[in-house]
Write a protein that holds these residues in place. Sequence first.
Motif, PDB file in Angstrom:
ATOM      1  N   SER A  15      43.368  45.535  40.625  1.00  0.00           N
ATOM      2  CA  SER A  15      44.641  46.431  40.554  1.00  0.00           C
ATOM      3  C   SER A  15      44.106  47.853  40.378  1.00  0.00           C
ATOM      4  CB  SER A  15      45.723  45.932  39.502  1.00  0.00           C
ATOM      5  OG  SER A  15      46.331  44.775  39.906  1.00  0.00           O
ATOM      6  N   CYS A  16      42.737  48.039  40.029  1.00  0.00           N
ATOM      7  CA  CYS A  16      42.275  49.574  40.282  1.00  0.00           C
ATOM      8  C   CYS A  16      42.208  50.242  41.616  1.00  0.00           C
ATOM      9  CB  CYS A  16      41.082  49.575  39.417  1.00  0.00           C
ATOM     10  SG  CYS A  16      39.681  48.386  40.068  1.00  0.00           S
ATOM     11  N   PHE A  17      42.144  49.293  42.509  1.00  0.00           N
ATOM     12  CA  PHE A  17      42.177  50.024  43.699  1.00  0.00           C
ATOM     13  C   PHE A  17      43.364  50.378  44.505  1.00  0.00           C
ATOM     14  CE2 PHE A  17      38.566  47.328  43.978  1.00  0.00           C
ATOM     15  CZ  PHE A  17      37.472  48.117  43.587  1.00  0.00           C
ATOM     16  N   THR A  43      40.548  53.052  52.138  1.00  0.00           N
ATOM     17  CA  THR A  43      39.271  52.051  52.161  1.00  0.00           C
ATOM     18  C   THR A  43      38.685  51.668  51.070  1.00  0.00           C
ATOM     19  OG1 THR A  43      37.702  53.913  52.697  1.00  0.00           O
ATOM     20  CG2 THR A  43      39.101  53.451  54.565  1.00  0.00           C
ATOM     21  N   GLY A  44      37.616  50.742  51.254  1.00  0.00           N
ATOM     22  CA  GLY A  44      36.784  50.544  50.032  1.00  0.00           C
ATOM     23  C   GLY A  44      35.905  51.759  49.751  1.00  0.00           C
ATOM     24  N   ILE A  64      41.764  48.483  52.069  1.00  0.00           N
ATOM     25  CA  ILE A  64      41.517  47.223  50.939  1.00  0.00           C
ATOM     26  C   ILE A  64      42.649  46.447  51.484  1.00  0.00           C
ATOM     27  CG2 ILE A  64      41.945  46.496  48.331  1.00  0.00           C
ATOM     28  CD1 ILE A  64      39.506  47.960  48.769  1.00  0.00           C
ATOM     29  N   ASN A  65      43.754  46.548  51.827  1.00  0.00           N
ATOM     30  CA  ASN A  65      44.822  45.674  52.217  1.00  0.00           C
ATOM     31  C   ASN A  65      44.179  44.809  53.585  1.00  0.00           C
ATOM     32  OD1 ASN A  65      45.385  47.452  54.578  1.00  0.00           O
ATOM     33  ND2 ASN A  65      47.083  48.186  53.500  1.00  0.00           N
ATOM     34  N   ALA A  72      34.812  45.016  43.604  1.00  0.00           N
ATOM     35  CA  ALA A  72      35.098  45.585  42.305  1.00  0.00           C
ATOM     36  C   ALA A  72      33.959  45.278  41.388  1.00  0.00           C
ATOM     37  CB  ALA A  72      36.290  44.676  41.705  1.00  0.00           C
ATOM     38  N   PHE A  73      33.010  44.314  41.879  1.00  0.00           N
ATOM     39  CA  PHE A  73      31.896  43.868  41.197  1.00  0.00           C
ATOM     40  C   PHE A  73      30.940  44.939  41.121  1.00  0.00           C
ATOM     41  CE2 PHE A  73      30.062  40.143  38.987  1.00  0.00           C
ATOM     42  CZ  PHE A  73      28.645  40.590  38.719  1.00  0.00           C
TER      43      PHE A  73
END
Length: 226
Positions: A76-78, A83-84, A120-121, A132-133
């Motif tokens: 949820s931080c994105f 985009t990534g 991201i979607n 995220a990692f």
Amino acid sequence: MITFENVSKTYHIRRFSKQVLKDVSFRIAPGESVGICGGNGAGKSTLMRLIAGIETPTTGTVTRDMTTSWPIGYASCFQSSLTGADNCRFIARIYGMPIEPLLAYVEDFAQLGAYFYQPINTYSAGMTARLAFGVSLAIDFDCYLVDEVTSAGDARFRQRCQEELTRRRDNGTLVMISHDFGVLREYCSRGAVLFDGVLTFYDTIDEAVAVHEELQLRPVHIRAAA
């Protein structure tokens, strides 16, 4: 040091209330590696968000003298429409990190290929977890929070995750949630069990796992709605 003093957390959803934590107090010292055990719905992820500062307690206080990552695997931080790579740029600015080195690290680590430059979607859950990692490990924190993510990706990615987590555990503080007790035993020396809103710490992860397994065998009593 991360300190919880008489922390309670209650969620109110329409006519339903659930108290996830009940007057919890504890300290996590620099250099500790702690594994958190608990059944599904026990509140482990809520506890991690409180440690990270993503959520605030209903009552009590949380004090941090260490910088903490967001829970690794917490997507949820994105911003899903970006985009990534753009999400990484945004996070780099928030933390005052040089953008290009952070981008290079995450692109190499997450192994998303062309998807790194897609919204991201369009990602699968595993791809989002890997991003995220990678972002979490690209930033130096005093304490890393890990929430069920070490199985994401192929064998090469998992191996690299293990190496990076081990290095950070050996040089900092680690708090981990996992239903895989082998993973907890690999990374954590101290353990805690979250059950019925109460968090109890144990000197070893093996003792915490044993108590957790015994608690999960107890019969469940379902209360009728008022």
